[in-house]
Design a protein around this motif. Sequence first.
Motif, PDB file in Angstrom:
ATOM      1  N   LYS A 201     -90.419  25.800  82.308  1.00  0.00           N
ATOM      2  CA  LYS A 201     -90.989  24.448  82.331  1.00  0.00           C
ATOM      3  C   LYS A 201     -91.344  24.047  83.762  1.00  0.00           C
ATOM      4  O   LYS A 201     -90.556  24.195  84.685  1.00  0.00           O
ATOM      5  CB  LYS A 201     -89.986  23.448  81.751  1.00  0.00           C
ATOM      6  N   GLY A 202     -92.540  23.552  83.927  1.00  0.00           N
ATOM      7  CA  GLY A 202     -93.004  23.161  85.251  1.00  0.00           C
ATOM      8  C   GLY A 202     -93.641  24.292  86.033  1.00  0.00           C
ATOM      9  O   GLY A 202     -94.307  24.050  87.045  1.00  0.00           O
ATOM     10  N   LEU A 203     -93.459  25.539  85.574  1.00  0.00           N
ATOM     11  CA  LEU A 203     -94.032  26.699  86.256  1.00  0.00           C
ATOM     12  C   LEU A 203     -95.310  27.178  85.575  1.00  0.00           C
ATOM     13  O   LEU A 203     -96.213  27.694  86.234  1.00  0.00           O
ATOM     14  CB  LEU A 203     -93.017  27.848  86.302  1.00  0.00           C
ATOM     15  N   ALA A 204     -95.367  27.030  84.250  1.00  0.00           N
ATOM     16  CA  ALA A 204     -96.530  27.470  83.487  1.00  0.00           C
ATOM     17  C   ALA A 204     -97.645  26.441  83.599  1.00  0.00           C
ATOM     18  O   ALA A 204     -97.421  25.236  83.441  1.00  0.00           O
ATOM     19  CB  ALA A 204     -96.140  27.692  82.032  1.00  0.00           C
ATOM     20  N   LYS A 205     -98.865  26.921  83.852  1.00  0.00           N
ATOM     21  CA  LYS A 205    -100.027  26.055  83.988  1.00  0.00           C
ATOM     22  C   LYS A 205    -101.038  26.408  82.903  1.00  0.00           C
ATOM     23  O   LYS A 205    -101.270  27.585  82.627  1.00  0.00           O
ATOM     24  CB  LYS A 205    -100.658  26.221  85.370  1.00  0.00           C
ATOM     25  N   THR A 206    -101.640  25.403  82.285  1.00  0.00           N
ATOM     26  CA  THR A 206    -102.639  25.642  81.239  1.00  0.00           C
ATOM     27  C   THR A 206    -104.042  25.475  81.805  1.00  0.00           C
ATOM     28  O   THR A 206    -104.267  24.688  82.744  1.00  0.00           O
ATOM     29  CB  THR A 206    -102.449  24.679  80.060  1.00  0.00           C
ATOM     30  N   ARG A 207    -104.976  26.229  81.224  1.00  0.00           N
ATOM     31  CA  ARG A 207    -106.371  26.126  81.663  1.00  0.00           C
ATOM     32  C   ARG A 207    -107.286  26.471  80.495  1.00  0.00           C
ATOM     33  O   ARG A 207    -107.023  27.419  79.759  1.00  0.00           O
ATOM     34  CB  ARG A 207    -106.635  27.056  82.842  1.00  0.00           C
ATOM     35  N   SER A 208    -108.345  25.682  80.325  1.00  0.00           N
ATOM     36  CA  SER A 208    -109.321  25.946  79.264  1.00  0.00           C
ATOM     37  C   SER A 208    -110.523  26.689  79.825  1.00  0.00           C
ATOM     38  O   SER A 208    -110.930  26.473  80.981  1.00  0.00           O
ATOM     39  CB  SER A 208    -109.769  24.636  78.605  1.00  0.00           C
ATOM     40  N   PHE A 209    -111.100  27.574  79.014  1.00  0.00           N
ATOM     41  CA  PHE A 209    -112.272  28.362  79.386  1.00  0.00           C
ATOM     42  C   PHE A 209    -113.296  28.281  78.268  1.00  0.00           C
ATOM     43  O   PHE A 209    -112.946  28.319  77.083  1.00  0.00           O
ATOM     44  CB  PHE A 209    -111.914  29.842  79.598  1.00  0.00           C
ATOM     45  N   GLY A 210    -114.565  28.192  78.648  1.00  0.00           N
ATOM     46  CA  GLY A 210    -115.632  28.338  77.673  1.00  0.00           C
ATOM     47  C   GLY A 210    -115.887  29.802  77.394  1.00  0.00           C
ATOM     48  O   GLY A 210    -115.320  30.690  78.042  1.00  0.00           O
TER      49      GLY A 210
END
Length: 348
Positions: A201-210
């Motif tokens: 928790k707090g280490l994982a980062k989310t990112r969206s891609f087309g």
Amino acid sequence: MALDHHLASVRFLRGVHPDHIASAAERFRPRVLDNDEILWQHRAPANSLAIVIGGSLQAHTDLTLLSTAGPGDVVGEVTAFFGGRRRSATVRAAKGRARLLELSADGLQQLRLARNPVYSKLLDEALRAMVARLRRLDARIVAEVYGTRPTPSRSSIPTLVRMWRTLVPGGPGGDCPPLHVVLRRRKDLKQVAVPMAAAFKGLAKTRSFGEGEVVFLEGDASDALWLVAEGEIEVLRTQDEESSVLAGTLGPGAFFGMNGLIDDQPRGASCVTSKPTWLIRLDKNDVMNPPASVQQDWKEAQLITLAGQLRKATLAVDDAQLQLASGKIHGADLDDEIEELFMELGGR
């Protein structure tokens, strides 16, 4: 010299507490091989691993020399972690007498259940060995399989998208699935998904891609591990400036970008989204130094993932079906492999 002293002198075990070394040493047995004496036969059951403490060993199939191991090296670790495997080579003493410390599969499992740090160090050695073998197989596949995909670059992605498929505008809809939900999709992490998600928790980062976006390119620095939360990734290995080999497609729950973190090498492939995708990113330092509460589970998940990839790649190459290997090696169709290897490792 007592077994615990031999074990403590092994390169990758230096720094392990003497009490843990002494406990682990009880499960090893000394072996001495005369020159050219066989330790393991090709295709025999893989029920142990060994650490070389004197002399050297050679691994070969028929008349082909595969590798040489000397003092401090581990042999047989890739297959020993999984019950029911077969030896991938014949191993024998070379250039005189060889002295070994052999650990049975049962002894390895006992170290695992005791969470002895020696087990963790052996896991690290197995991971490095698997990555090295995968890189060798990758090189052979790229050399022999005809590339059917354009070689990606950041400037060429719009063209690639038009060539590959009809563009789906924008990124994925909705929110990224939570980390514990994504981890539960993996058979090997289902039982520990919630505590593992809490640990990160707090280490994982989310990112969206087309669709058609580059996550990273072959040759980039290996700075993070990625997890597919939703969508799909295509793994491409460059043959030349114009063509690449499709080495696999990755769906929800798949890790990618792991190899370069383990052997500290640049990215060995390009990863591009093939549809709108949510990804979860863990930085290199967090991956390689996970919270102590999940360290063993995390390393075993990596081991199972790499073992599944290695098995598919090895079978494809051994059967000389290199064209069939394309799209089936790095993460594609691994659900059954993960479940089988997870059960072999002992479940949870």
